[in-house]
Write a protein that holds these residues in place. Structure first.
Motif, PDB file in Angstrom:
ATOM      1  N   GLN A  73      -6.370  17.872  17.390  1.00  0.00           N
ATOM      2  CA  GLN A  73      -7.237  16.807  17.884  1.00  0.00           C
ATOM      3  C   GLN A  73      -6.514  15.475  17.730  1.00  0.00           C
ATOM      4  O   GLN A  73      -5.668  15.309  16.864  1.00  0.00           O
ATOM      5  CB  GLN A  73      -8.576  16.794  17.158  1.00  0.00           C
ATOM      6  N   ASP A  74      -6.865  14.545  18.613  1.00  0.00           N
ATOM      7  CA  ASP A  74      -6.299  13.200  18.545  1.00  0.00           C
ATOM      8  C   ASP A  74      -7.137  12.371  17.590  1.00  0.00           C
ATOM      9  O   ASP A  74      -8.361  12.353  17.676  1.00  0.00           O
ATOM     10  CB  ASP A  74      -6.282  12.560  19.937  1.00  0.00           C
ATOM     11  N   VAL A  75      -6.465  11.675  16.668  1.00  0.00           N
ATOM     12  CA  VAL A  75      -7.138  10.892  15.634  1.00  0.00           C
ATOM     13  C   VAL A  75      -6.646   9.448  15.718  1.00  0.00           C
ATOM     14  O   VAL A  75      -5.446   9.201  15.865  1.00  0.00           O
ATOM     15  CB  VAL A  75      -6.829  11.470  14.232  1.00  0.00           C
ATOM     16  N   GLN A  76      -7.594   8.503  15.631  1.00  0.00           N
ATOM     17  CA  GLN A  76      -7.239   7.085  15.604  1.00  0.00           C
ATOM     18  C   GLN A  76      -6.774   6.734  14.184  1.00  0.00           C
ATOM     19  O   GLN A  76      -7.478   6.998  13.222  1.00  0.00           O
ATOM     20  CB  GLN A  76      -8.448   6.212  15.969  1.00  0.00           C
ATOM     21  N   VAL A  77      -5.591   6.144  14.075  1.00  0.00           N
ATOM     22  CA  VAL A  77      -5.014   5.792  12.780  1.00  0.00           C
ATOM     23  C   VAL A  77      -4.703   4.295  12.781  1.00  0.00           C
ATOM     24  O   VAL A  77      -4.106   3.784  13.732  1.00  0.00           O
ATOM     25  CB  VAL A  77      -3.725   6.600  12.515  1.00  0.00           C
ATOM     26  N   GLN A  78      -5.120   3.616  11.727  1.00  0.00           N
ATOM     27  CA  GLN A  78      -4.822   2.189  11.596  1.00  0.00           C
ATOM     28  C   GLN A  78      -3.733   2.008  10.552  1.00  0.00           C
ATOM     29  O   GLN A  78      -3.796   2.566   9.465  1.00  0.00           O
ATOM     30  CB  GLN A  78      -6.072   1.409  11.178  1.00  0.00           C
ATOM     31  N   LYS A  79      -2.752   1.205  10.928  1.00  0.00           N
ATOM     32  CA  LYS A  79      -1.647   0.883  10.022  1.00  0.00           C
ATOM     33  C   LYS A  79      -1.463  -0.624  10.027  1.00  0.00           C
ATOM     34  O   LYS A  79      -1.813  -1.298  10.995  1.00  0.00           O
ATOM     35  CB  LYS A  79      -0.350   1.552  10.493  1.00  0.00           C
ATOM     36  N   GLN A  80      -0.910  -1.119   8.953  1.00  0.00           N
ATOM     37  CA  GLN A  80      -0.636  -2.555   8.889  1.00  0.00           C
ATOM     38  C   GLN A  80       0.421  -2.891   9.938  1.00  0.00           C
ATOM     39  O   GLN A  80       1.416  -2.193  10.090  1.00  0.00           O
ATOM     40  CB  GLN A  80      -0.144  -2.952   7.498  1.00  0.00           C
ATOM     41  N   ALA A  81       0.152  -3.976  10.662  1.00  0.00           N
ATOM     42  CA  ALA A  81       1.090  -4.409  11.701  1.00  0.00           C
ATOM     43  C   ALA A  81       2.393  -4.850  11.049  1.00  0.00           C
ATOM     44  O   ALA A  81       2.399  -5.328   9.911  1.00  0.00           O
ATOM     45  CB  ALA A  81       0.482  -5.554  12.506  1.00  0.00           C
ATOM     46  N   PRO A  82       3.477  -4.705  11.756  1.00  0.00           N
ATOM     47  CA  PRO A  82       4.755  -5.167  11.207  1.00  0.00           C
ATOM     48  C   PRO A  82       4.699  -6.678  10.936  1.00  0.00           C
ATOM     49  O   PRO A  82       4.170  -7.440  11.737  1.00  0.00           O
ATOM     50  CB  PRO A  82       5.773  -4.857  12.293  1.00  0.00           C
ATOM     51  N   VAL A  83       5.232  -7.062   9.794  1.00  0.00           N
ATOM     52  CA  VAL A  83       5.195  -8.464   9.367  1.00  0.00           C
ATOM     53  C   VAL A  83       6.442  -9.155   9.898  1.00  0.00           C
ATOM     54  O   VAL A  83       7.562  -8.703   9.677  1.00  0.00           O
ATOM     55  CB  VAL A  83       5.132  -8.548   7.820  1.00  0.00           C
ATOM     56  N   LYS A 108      -0.605 -14.299   3.417  1.00  0.00           N
ATOM     57  CA  LYS A 108      -0.524 -12.926   2.897  1.00  0.00           C
ATOM     58  C   LYS A 108      -1.803 -12.162   3.245  1.00  0.00           C
ATOM     59  O   LYS A 108      -1.760 -11.027   3.719  1.00  0.00           O
ATOM     60  CB  LYS A 108      -0.316 -12.939   1.376  1.00  0.00           C
ATOM     61  N   ASN A 109      -2.953 -12.800   3.012  1.00  0.00           N
ATOM     62  CA  ASN A 109      -4.248 -12.173   3.301  1.00  0.00           C
ATOM     63  C   ASN A 109      -4.376 -11.875   4.794  1.00  0.00           C
ATOM     64  O   ASN A 109      -4.856 -10.814   5.188  1.00  0.00           O
ATOM     65  CB  ASN A 109      -5.376 -13.096   2.816  1.00  0.00           C
ATOM     66  N   MET A 110      -3.942 -12.794   5.626  1.00  0.00           N
ATOM     67  CA  MET A 110      -4.015 -12.586   7.076  1.00  0.00           C
ATOM     68  C   MET A 110      -3.081 -11.461   7.515  1.00  0.00           C
ATOM     69  O   MET A 110      -3.436 -10.639   8.360  1.00  0.00           O
ATOM     70  CB  MET A 110      -3.674 -13.895   7.800  1.00  0.00           C
ATOM     71  N   ASP A 152      -4.021  -7.724   9.343  1.00  0.00           N
ATOM     72  CA  ASP A 152      -3.507  -7.540  10.696  1.00  0.00           C
ATOM     73  C   ASP A 152      -3.088  -6.072  10.842  1.00  0.00           C
ATOM     74  O   ASP A 152      -2.080  -5.641  10.282  1.00  0.00           O
ATOM     75  CB  ASP A 152      -2.312  -8.469  10.924  1.00  0.00           C
ATOM     76  N   VAL A 153      -3.899  -5.274  11.582  1.00  0.00           N
ATOM     77  CA  VAL A 153      -3.632  -3.838  11.711  1.00  0.00           C
ATOM     78  C   VAL A 153      -3.386  -3.476  13.171  1.00  0.00           C
ATOM     79  O   VAL A 153      -3.834  -4.161  14.087  1.00  0.00           O
ATOM     80  CB  VAL A 153      -4.799  -2.983  11.162  1.00  0.00           C
ATOM     81  N   VAL A 154      -2.678  -2.372  13.339  1.00  0.00           N
ATOM     82  CA  VAL A 154      -2.406  -1.816  14.656  1.00  0.00           C
ATOM     83  C   VAL A 154      -3.024  -0.424  14.676  1.00  0.00           C
ATOM     84  O   VAL A 154      -2.845   0.360  13.737  1.00  0.00           O
ATOM     85  CB  VAL A 154      -0.879  -1.720  14.895  1.00  0.00           C
ATOM     86  N   THR A 155      -3.782  -0.122  15.732  1.00  0.00           N
ATOM     87  CA  THR A 155      -4.407   1.198  15.851  1.00  0.00           C
ATOM     88  C   THR A 155      -3.584   2.045  16.810  1.00  0.00           C
ATOM     89  O   THR A 155      -3.278   1.624  17.919  1.00  0.00           O
ATOM     90  CB  THR A 155      -5.856   1.071  16.373  1.00  0.00           C
TER      91      THR A 155
END
Length: 186
Positions: free
Chosen positions: A56-66, A115-117, A121-124
């Protein structure tokens, strides 16, 4: 006794033995069982396990590249803003101290805000996740038939469900399905 009488007795005796042998064989043949009594019938099946892959396809969130790893922009902007605000306070050397302190506190605060921002900041993305699952099913094997023949019990496996008797020929079970068992179900 004369010779012909002795011959007659011998021939008659031999004939009696032959007749007795034929009669005994015929009696045994007539007394052989033609059916075995069915004592019990148990349906036999086996469990078939079939592994398959389920994905199954799953949506995954990762921190965006800094892009600004050391948060220079936040530190500089915070420092400038803090310095400007600090410069508004006091007068003389106090103004200079307030400007430096404002710049330091503003730089630190700007760094933390950036840092908090960055952390929020995530990429799905979509990832395919797979696992192996096992399907089970039952497969019919036959029937285990317990029967009694000549006072002895035994078990035989058949492809058909027998009635109360199994046919016997020459002292052995006949295990071919009866005609009605061979017919397809209507």
């Amino acid at each position: 006794m004369d010779k012909s009488m002795i011959k007659g007795v011998l021939i008659g005796g031999a004939a009696m033995v032959a007749v007795a042998a034929v009669a005994t064989t015929g009696y045994r043949t007539m007394n052989k069982p033609v059916f075995a009594e069915v004592v019990s019938v148990k349906e036999v099946s086996e469990t078939i396990r079939t592994p398959r892959e389920e994905c199954q396809d799953v949506q995954v969130q990762k921190q965006a590249p800094v892009k600004d790893e050391h948060r220079v922009a936040g530190t500089v902007i915070g420092g400038v803003a803090g310095g400007v605000l600090g410069h508004q306070i006091g007068g003389g050397t106090g103004k200079t101290v307030a400007t430096v302190a404002g710049a330091a506190v503003g730089g630190y605060a700007g760094n933390k805000v950036q840092k908090n921002m960055q952390e929020k900041d995530v990429v799905t993305t979509t990832e395919k996740r797979c696992k192996t699952v096992t399907d089970t099913s039952q497969k019919f094997v036959g029937y285990d038939v317990r029967y009694r023949l000549d006072g002895k019990e035994d078990v035989v496996r058949t492809s058909f469900k027998p009635g109360n008797q199994l046919p016997v020929k020459d002292g052995k079970l006949v295990l071919t399905p009866p005609e009605e068992a061979k017919q397809p179900a209507k």
